[in-house]
Motif scaffolding. Structure first.
Motif, PDB file in Angstrom:
ATOM      1  N   LEU A 102     -55.147  79.355  33.956  1.00  0.00           N
ATOM      2  CA  LEU A 102     -54.249  80.264  34.122  1.00  0.00           C
ATOM      3  C   LEU A 102     -54.502  81.589  33.616  1.00  0.00           C
ATOM      4  O   LEU A 102     -55.163  81.984  32.706  1.00  0.00           O
ATOM      5  N   ALA A 103     -54.080  82.582  34.294  1.00  0.00           N
ATOM      6  CA  ALA A 103     -54.352  84.132  34.157  1.00  0.00           C
ATOM      7  C   ALA A 103     -53.000  84.814  34.402  1.00  0.00           C
ATOM      8  O   ALA A 103     -52.192  84.595  35.586  1.00  0.00           O
ATOM      9  N   PRO A 104     -52.669  85.516  33.452  1.00  0.00           N
ATOM     10  CA  PRO A 104     -51.548  86.591  33.627  1.00  0.00           C
ATOM     11  C   PRO A 104     -52.032  87.833  34.670  1.00  0.00           C
ATOM     12  O   PRO A 104     -52.905  88.228  34.390  1.00  0.00           O
ATOM     13  N   MET A 105     -51.213  87.934  35.819  1.00  0.00           N
ATOM     14  CA  MET A 105     -51.569  88.898  36.890  1.00  0.00           C
ATOM     15  C   MET A 105     -50.403  89.766  37.136  1.00  0.00           C
ATOM     16  O   MET A 105     -49.086  89.371  36.740  1.00  0.00           O
ATOM     17  N   ALA A 106     -50.415  90.634  38.079  1.00  0.00           N
ATOM     18  CA  ALA A 106     -49.411  91.393  38.268  1.00  0.00           C
ATOM     19  C   ALA A 106     -48.213  90.861  38.972  1.00  0.00           C
ATOM     20  O   ALA A 106     -47.041  90.929  38.812  1.00  0.00           O
ATOM     21  N   ARG A 107     -48.362  89.751  39.876  1.00  0.00           N
ATOM     22  CA  ARG A 107     -47.427  89.085  40.663  1.00  0.00           C
ATOM     23  C   ARG A 107     -47.067  87.815  39.620  1.00  0.00           C
ATOM     24  O   ARG A 107     -46.044  87.071  40.215  1.00  0.00           O
ATOM     25  N   GLY A 108     -47.416  87.571  38.580  1.00  0.00           N
ATOM     26  CA  GLY A 108     -47.150  86.395  37.774  1.00  0.00           C
ATOM     27  C   GLY A 108     -48.053  85.762  37.164  1.00  0.00           C
ATOM     28  O   GLY A 108     -49.147  86.393  37.070  1.00  0.00           O
ATOM     29  N   ILE A 109     -47.881  84.432  36.676  1.00  0.00           N
ATOM     30  CA  ILE A 109     -48.942  83.722  36.054  1.00  0.00           C
ATOM     31  C   ILE A 109     -49.613  82.950  37.432  1.00  0.00           C
ATOM     32  O   ILE A 109     -49.085  82.204  38.072  1.00  0.00           O
ATOM     33  N   ARG A 112     -64.750  76.124  48.220  1.00  0.00           N
ATOM     34  CA  ARG A 112     -63.473  76.625  48.267  1.00  0.00           C
ATOM     35  C   ARG A 112     -62.467  76.565  47.007  1.00  0.00           C
ATOM     36  O   ARG A 112     -62.776  75.807  46.161  1.00  0.00           O
ATOM     37  N   GLY A 113     -61.639  77.486  47.116  1.00  0.00           N
ATOM     38  CA  GLY A 113     -60.645  77.500  45.865  1.00  0.00           C
ATOM     39  C   GLY A 113     -59.170  77.912  46.254  1.00  0.00           C
ATOM     40  O   GLY A 113     -59.095  78.750  47.126  1.00  0.00           O
ATOM     41  N   TYR A 114     -58.423  77.640  45.478  1.00  0.00           N
ATOM     42  CA  TYR A 114     -57.047  77.661  45.744  1.00  0.00           C
ATOM     43  C   TYR A 114     -56.297  78.664  44.574  1.00  0.00           C
ATOM     44  O   TYR A 114     -56.714  78.479  43.218  1.00  0.00           O
ATOM     45  N   HIS A 115     -55.424  79.474  44.836  1.00  0.00           N
ATOM     46  CA  HIS A 115     -54.471  79.796  43.590  1.00  0.00           C
ATOM     47  C   HIS A 115     -52.873  79.840  44.100  1.00  0.00           C
ATOM     48  O   HIS A 115     -52.458  79.983  45.205  1.00  0.00           O
ATOM     49  N   MET A 116     -52.089  79.874  43.287  1.00  0.00           N
ATOM     50  CA  MET A 116     -50.582  80.277  43.393  1.00  0.00           C
ATOM     51  C   MET A 116     -50.172  81.185  42.074  1.00  0.00           C
ATOM     52  O   MET A 116     -50.731  80.835  41.194  1.00  0.00           O
ATOM     53  N   HIS A 117     -49.207  81.843  42.545  1.00  0.00           N
ATOM     54  CA  HIS A 117     -48.321  82.582  41.345  1.00  0.00           C
ATOM     55  C   HIS A 117     -47.289  82.015  41.027  1.00  0.00           C
ATOM     56  O   HIS A 117     -46.345  81.450  41.869  1.00  0.00           O
ATOM     57  N   TYR A 118     -46.769  81.867  39.645  1.00  0.00           N
ATOM     58  CA  TYR A 118     -45.453  81.571  39.395  1.00  0.00           C
ATOM     59  C   TYR A 118     -44.728  82.558  38.168  1.00  0.00           C
ATOM     60  O   TYR A 118     -45.689  83.331  37.562  1.00  0.00           O
ATOM     61  N   LYS A 119     -43.328  82.513  38.468  1.00  0.00           N
ATOM     62  CA  LYS A 119     -42.590  83.334  37.300  1.00  0.00           C
ATOM     63  C   LYS A 119     -42.634  82.483  36.072  1.00  0.00           C
ATOM     64  O   LYS A 119     -42.435  81.441  36.188  1.00  0.00           O
ATOM     65  N   PRO A 120     -42.852  83.246  34.905  1.00  0.00           N
ATOM     66  CA  PRO A 120     -42.931  82.683  33.429  1.00  0.00           C
ATOM     67  C   PRO A 120     -41.440  82.218  33.396  1.00  0.00           C
ATOM     68  O   PRO A 120     -40.797  82.993  33.744  1.00  0.00           O
ATOM     69  N   GLY A 131     -38.106  82.321  30.968  1.00  0.00           N
ATOM     70  CA  GLY A 131     -37.593  83.110  30.118  1.00  0.00           C
ATOM     71  C   GLY A 131     -38.349  84.008  29.413  1.00  0.00           C
ATOM     72  O   GLY A 131     -38.812  85.031  30.407  1.00  0.00           O
ATOM     73  N   ASN A 132     -38.615  84.369  28.189  1.00  0.00           N
ATOM     74  CA  ASN A 132     -39.399  85.075  27.908  1.00  0.00           C
ATOM     75  C   ASN A 132     -41.094  84.929  27.570  1.00  0.00           C
ATOM     76  O   ASN A 132     -41.629  85.391  26.820  1.00  0.00           O
ATOM     77  N   ALA A 133     -41.329  83.499  28.077  1.00  0.00           N
ATOM     78  CA  ALA A 133     -42.712  83.416  28.001  1.00  0.00           C
ATOM     79  C   ALA A 133     -43.818  84.436  28.227  1.00  0.00           C
ATOM     80  O   ALA A 133     -43.753  84.914  29.646  1.00  0.00           O
ATOM     81  N   VAL A 134     -44.920  84.426  27.354  1.00  0.00           N
ATOM     82  CA  VAL A 134     -46.040  85.444  27.852  1.00  0.00           C
ATOM     83  C   VAL A 134     -47.100  84.676  27.680  1.00  0.00           C
ATOM     84  O   VAL A 134     -47.557  83.902  26.753  1.00  0.00           O
ATOM     85  N   LEU A 135     -48.112  84.870  28.654  1.00  0.00           N
ATOM     86  CA  LEU A 135     -49.545  84.655  28.462  1.00  0.00           C
ATOM     87  C   LEU A 135     -50.367  85.835  28.088  1.00  0.00           C
ATOM     88  O   LEU A 135     -50.516  86.734  29.043  1.00  0.00           O
ATOM     89  N   ASN A 136     -51.043  85.974  27.237  1.00  0.00           N
ATOM     90  CA  ASN A 136     -51.623  87.261  26.511  1.00  0.00           C
ATOM     91  C   ASN A 136     -52.852  87.223  27.360  1.00  0.00           C
ATOM     92  O   ASN A 136     -53.411  88.531  27.264  1.00  0.00           O
ATOM     93  N   ARG A 137     -53.552  86.288  27.512  1.00  0.00           N
ATOM     94  CA  ARG A 137     -55.033  86.199  28.361  1.00  0.00           C
ATOM     95  C   ARG A 137     -55.246  85.149  28.989  1.00  0.00           C
ATOM     96  O   ARG A 137     -54.608  84.144  29.054  1.00  0.00           O
ATOM     97  N   PRO A 138     -56.351  85.188  30.067  1.00  0.00           N
ATOM     98  CA  PRO A 138     -56.490  84.086  30.666  1.00  0.00           C
ATOM     99  C   PRO A 138     -56.988  82.940  30.082  1.00  0.00           C
ATOM    100  O   PRO A 138     -57.854  83.047  28.897  1.00  0.00           O
ATOM    101  N   THR A 139     -56.506  81.747  30.351  1.00  0.00           N
ATOM    102  CA  THR A 139     -56.892  80.633  29.702  1.00  0.00           C
ATOM    103  C   THR A 139     -57.218  79.238  30.403  1.00  0.00           C
ATOM    104  O   THR A 139     -56.443  79.038  31.361  1.00  0.00           O
ATOM    105  N   LEU A 140     -58.252  78.520  30.020  1.00  0.00           N
ATOM    106  CA  LEU A 140     -58.930  77.218  30.782  1.00  0.00           C
ATOM    107  C   LEU A 140     -58.319  76.293  29.812  1.00  0.00           C
ATOM    108  O   LEU A 140     -58.518  75.871  28.624  1.00  0.00           O
TER     109      LEU A 140
END
Length: 414
Positions: free
Chosen positions: A300-307, A273-281, A283-292
Motif C-alpha cells: 500500500l502506498a499513499p498517492m495523489a489519486r488515493g491509496i 507483470r504487475g497490477y495496481h488499483m487506487h482507493y479512497k481512504p 473517514g479520516n484514515a491516513v497512511l503516512n508512508r508506503p507499507t508492505l
C-alpha cells in the motif's frame, strides 16, 4: 530532421537518458509510441529503493516454492500456458538467485542503488518537482515473530555490508508511525534511507518538461522502423517525418526486443507483470508512508489519486490479456489491514517489468553496431534507477568518465 541522439522509449529510464544527454549539449529526440510515462513507469509502488541492493531473487526455500506452485498467492502468479516459453529464463533466474551468487550480484548492483536517491533529487530540484519526492522511507510489517526475526537479521546484514539505515519496530512503534493500520502486527522494519514518490507519472512528466526546456524534443514514432543509415548513422520514422541521428539509445523496457532482435541480439529478457488499483481512504484514515504487508505479499502506498494497492509478480506472456487475480485476492485482506474505501480507478492498471536472469540491467554500447546503445532490463527498480542510468549512459555516450564502473551491466555479458 537531424539529431545527435534518438532515445527510444519515454519511460523513466529513457526520459532520464534524454535529459542527461541534452544537459551535455547533445540535440536529442525522445520517441515513444505513446505519450511519455504511460507504461511501466506509470504504475509502481512509488519507491526510490535505496535499500534495494539485493535485487528481487527467485526463492530457494522449499516452502516458498511449494506455495508458489499452488498458484494461489498474492505475491506471485503464473499462466500455465506461458511456462514452457519462460522456463529457460526461470531456470537461469533461479541459478543466479542462489545465496552465494545473489550476494556477489548485490556487490555489483550496489553502486547503481547507492546513487538512486541523490540522482533523483538532483533532477527533481532542477525540474521544480522536488515536492513529489518525500523522505519518509517505507515500512515492512509482520504478522508473525518468526518472519520479523528473519527479516531483521537480513536487514542487519544489509546495513553492515552497504551502510543502509533502518529501525526495527515493535507493534507499538508500528502503531505510532501508522495509527490507522488495523491488523494485529508483531512489528516492522522502517527503512529510513529510501524516498517515496507521491505521483510517479507527474514526476516523470516534470523530467520531460525539463528536457524540453533544455531544448529537447519529443515525438510519437515506431521503434520498429529503425534502420542503419550511411556513415554509421541511424534513421527512424516519426509523426514529424523521418529522423536521422548519429546515435540511438534503446530504452524500451519490456519491448526492447522489438529493436534488438532485428539487429541480431538475443537477450534473455522476460517480463514480470504487475497490477495496481487506487482507493479512497475511509473517514479520516491516513497512511503516512508506503507499507508492505510482508506475509500477505501486497503493498500500500499513499498517492495523489488515493491509496495505491500494488501486487507482486505475474509470470505470463507480455501481451496476454489482463488477469488481475492477485488484486482480487489482495483487496479483502488489504481492507482488513487498512480502512480502504471505494475504488477510484475504472479498472485495474497493468504494467510489465523487464527482467534479466542475473537481475541487473543492460547498460552500454551494442557489441556489434556502432552508435547503438542499450539501457533496459531494470526489473523492479526502473523508477529507482532511472536517473542514475541516465547519467551513466550520457557520460559514456559523450566520452566523460562514468560516475560508476559500467562494466557489470555491459550487454555482452549475455
Amino acid at each position: 530532421m537531424r539529431k545527435d541522439v534518438v532515445v527510444l522509449g519515454a519511460g523513466i529510464v529513457g526520459v532520464s537518458i534524454a535529459v542527461h544527454l541534452q544537459k551535455r549539449g547533445r540535440s536529442v529526440l525522445l520517441v515513444d509510441r505513446r505519450q511519455p510515462g504511460l507504461e511501466t513507469s506509470f504504475g509502481n509502488a512509488g519507491l526510490i529503493q535505496r535499500e534495494g541492493v539485493y535485487p528481487y531473487g527467485f526463492p530457494h526455500d522449499f516452502g516458498a516454492l511449494l506455495r508458489y506452485a499452488l498458484n494461489n498467492t498474492i505475491d506471485a502468479h503464473y499462466h500455465l500456458a506461458a511456462l514452457p516459453k519462460i522456463a529457460p529464463f526461470l531456470f537461469q533466474y533461479w541459478m543466479h538467485s542462489r545465496p552465494a551468487q545473489h550476494k556477489a550480484i548485490a556487490r555489483l548492483y550496489a553502486p547503481l542503488i547507492e546513487h538512486s536517491v541523490t540522482e533523483h533529487m538532483a533532477l527533481a530540484e532542477e525540474a521544480g518537482s522536488a515536492q513529489l519526492i518525500r523522505p519518509t522511507g517505507w515500512m515492512k510489517v509482520f504478522r508473525t515473530d518468526r518472519a520479523m526475526e528473519e527479516q531483521v537479521r537480513d536487514a542487519e546484514q544489509v546495513k553492515r555490508d552497504f551502510g543502509v539505515n533502518f529501525v526495527a519496530l515493535d507493534g507499538r512503534a508500528v502503531a505510532e508511525r501508522e495509527p490507522h493500520l488495523t491488523a494485529d502486527l508483531k512489528g516492522g522494519i522502517h527503512w529510513t534511507d529510501p524516498a517515496a514518490i507521491y505521483d510517479p507519472h507527474a514526476l516523470v512528466m516534470s523530467y520531460v518538461e525539463l528536457f524540453e526546456r533544455l531544448g529537447g524534443e519529443a515525438a510519437v514514432g515506431d521503434a520498429r522502423t529503425l534502420e542503419q543509415a550511411a556513415a554509421g548513422g541511424w534513421r527512424l520514422q516519426t509523426e514529424k517525418g523521418p529522423v536521422d541521428a548519429g546515435a540511438v539509445v534503446v530504452a524500451l523496457g519490456p519491448w526492447a526486443d522489438a529493436v534488438t532482435r532485428r539487429f541480431g541480439y538475443r537477450f534473455p529478457l522476460a517480463v514480470k507483470r504487475g497490477y495496481h488499483m487506487h482507493y479512497k481512504p475511509k473517514g479520516n484514515a491516513v497512511l503516512n508512508r508506503p507499507t508492505l504487508d510482508f506475509e500477505r505479499g501486497y503493498f500500500l502506498a499513499p498517492m495523489a489519486r488515493g491509496i495505491r494497492l500494488t501486487t507482486g509478480a505475474e509470470f505470463a506472456d507480455r501481451d496476454a490479456p489482463k488477469t488481475p487475480v492477485q488484486l482480487a485476492r489482495a483487496e479483502p485482506i488489504a481492507k482488513a489491514f487498512f480502512p480502504l474505501g471505494e475504488r477510484v480507478d475504472p479498472e485495474p492498471w497493468m504494467g510489465m517489468r523487464p527482467c534479466t536472469p542475473d537481475m541487473m540491467p543492460i547498460i552500454g554500447p551494442a557489441p556489434r553496431h556502432r552508435n547503438l546503445w542499450f539501457g533496459f532490463g531494470h526489473a523492479h527498480h526502473g523508477m529507482t534507477l532511472g536517473p542514475i542510468t541516465g547519467r551513466l549512459m550520457a557520460e559514456m555516450i559523450v566520452g566523460e568518465t562514468p560516475v560508476i564502473d559500467p562494466k557489470p551491466y555491459r550487454p555482452e555479458r549475455f
